[in-house]
Scaffold this motif. Structure first.
Motif, PDB file in Angstrom:
ATOM      1  N   PHE A  99       0.835  -1.205   0.000  1.00  0.00           N
ATOM      2  CA  PHE A  99       0.000   0.000   0.000  1.00  0.00           C
ATOM      3  C   PHE A  99       0.870   1.255   0.000  1.00  0.00           C
ATOM      4  CE2 PHE A  99      -1.943   3.521   2.194  1.00  0.00           C
ATOM      5  CZ  PHE A  99      -3.053   3.735   1.381  1.00  0.00           C
ATOM      6  N   LEU A 100       1.859   1.308   0.878  1.00  0.00           N
ATOM      7  CA  LEU A 100       2.727   2.492   0.955  1.00  0.00           C
ATOM      8  C   LEU A 100       3.512   2.678  -0.344  1.00  0.00           C
ATOM      9  CD1 LEU A 100       3.967   2.081   4.618  1.00  0.00           C
ATOM     10  CD2 LEU A 100       2.533   3.950   3.744  1.00  0.00           C
ATOM     11  N   ARG A 101       4.019   1.602  -0.888  1.00  0.00           N
ATOM     12  CA  ARG A 101       4.799   1.674  -2.133  1.00  0.00           C
ATOM     13  C   ARG A 101       3.954   2.224  -3.280  1.00  0.00           C
ATOM     14  NH1 ARG A 101       5.515  -3.788  -4.003  1.00  0.00           N
ATOM     15  NH2 ARG A 101       3.574  -3.320  -5.051  1.00  0.00           N
ATOM     16  N   ASP A 140       8.132  11.660   7.063  1.00  0.00           N
ATOM     17  CA  ASP A 140       7.891  10.537   7.972  1.00  0.00           C
ATOM     18  C   ASP A 140       7.175   9.392   7.252  1.00  0.00           C
ATOM     19  OD1 ASP A 140       9.165  11.829  10.054  1.00  0.00           O
ATOM     20  OD2 ASP A 140       7.321  12.424  11.088  1.00  0.00           O
ATOM     21  N   LEU A 141       6.248   9.717   6.360  1.00  0.00           N
ATOM     22  CA  LEU A 141       5.575   8.668   5.580  1.00  0.00           C
ATOM     23  C   LEU A 141       6.555   7.951   4.656  1.00  0.00           C
ATOM     24  CD1 LEU A 141       2.199  10.423   4.747  1.00  0.00           C
ATOM     25  CD2 LEU A 141       2.470   8.291   6.042  1.00  0.00           C
ATOM     26  N   ARG A 142       7.474   8.683   4.067  1.00  0.00           N
ATOM     27  CA  ARG A 142       8.473   8.050   3.199  1.00  0.00           C
ATOM     28  C   ARG A 142       9.395   7.146   4.008  1.00  0.00           C
ATOM     29  NH1 ARG A 142       9.189  13.503  -0.271  1.00  0.00           N
ATOM     30  NH2 ARG A 142       7.513  13.065  -1.765  1.00  0.00           N
ATOM     31  N   ALA A 151      11.115  -4.538   6.047  1.00  0.00           N
ATOM     32  CA  ALA A 151      10.487  -5.573   6.869  1.00  0.00           C
ATOM     33  C   ALA A 151       9.796  -6.613   6.002  1.00  0.00           C
ATOM     34  CB  ALA A 151       9.497  -4.937   7.849  1.00  0.00           C
ATOM     35  N   ALA A 152       9.082  -6.162   4.979  1.00  0.00           N
ATOM     36  CA  ALA A 152       8.382  -7.101   4.098  1.00  0.00           C
ATOM     37  C   ALA A 152       9.373  -7.973   3.337  1.00  0.00           C
ATOM     38  CB  ALA A 152       7.480  -6.340   3.126  1.00  0.00           C
TER      39      ALA A 152
END
Length: 171
Positions: A99-101, A140-142, A151-152
């Motif tokens: 999702f973040l990527r 901070d989101l980056r 982690a993934a």
């Protein structure tokens, strides 16, 4: 009062063998020497005063029906009611990472400008919403995106010592 939010990577099986108290002890409480070592190794991440804003940027106004939008900041489940740590299993970590990527983080913050400005005022930040505060949230989101990617890739779980999203934060 400064409210901090910390994430810590652990091998997936560790979360099944530790008690909630032991898990809580593995996650930093402060930015200190222990945190610095973990962060330098890519195993911990901490933010000051932006967690609630990060969460809103990812989830507000129904822009993201994907349930993974809620995972990065306040996601996971409590191993035991009343504990302050949240646990994200490796599959949840992978979903949060994806999702973040796939999200344009700067654009999400820009789209939520009004909501974030109201939240900063409601939480009593002495510094009003501004371009510099927005830039800090995006940074901070980056950092969070990069943390979850590592982690993934390792198949790790993530344990979160979170600030209460309804707690009053100050800058």
């Amino acid at each position: 009062m400064s409210v901090d939010h910390f994430w810590c990577r652990l091998p997936g099986p560790v979360v099944d063998t530790c008690s909630p108290e032991e898990l809580g002890e593995l996650v930093p409480r402060d930015r200190d020497v222990r945190y610095d070592r973990l962060a330098a190794a890519g195993l911990a991440l901490g933010v000051r005063r932006t967690a609630a804003l990060m969460e809103l940027a990812l989830t507000e106004n129904g822009l993201h029906p994907d349930p993974a939008a809620r995972l990065p900041v306040y996601g996971g489940g409590r191993r035991e009611p009343g504990t302050e740590t949240l646990v994200m299993r490796p599959d949840q970590v992978a979903a949060a990472s994806t999702f973040l990527r796939d999200s344009a983080l700067g654009e999400l913050v820009r789209q939520q400008h009004s909501v974030l400005a109201r939240t900063v005022a409601r939480l009593g930040h002495p510094t009003p919403w501004s371009e510099s505060v927005a830039a800090r949230v995006v940074d901070d989101l980056r950092d969070l995106r990069d943390f979850f990617a590592g982690a993934a890739a390792a198949g790790d779980a993530v344990v979160v010592r979170g600030s209460d999203p309804s707690a009053k934060e100050t800058t």
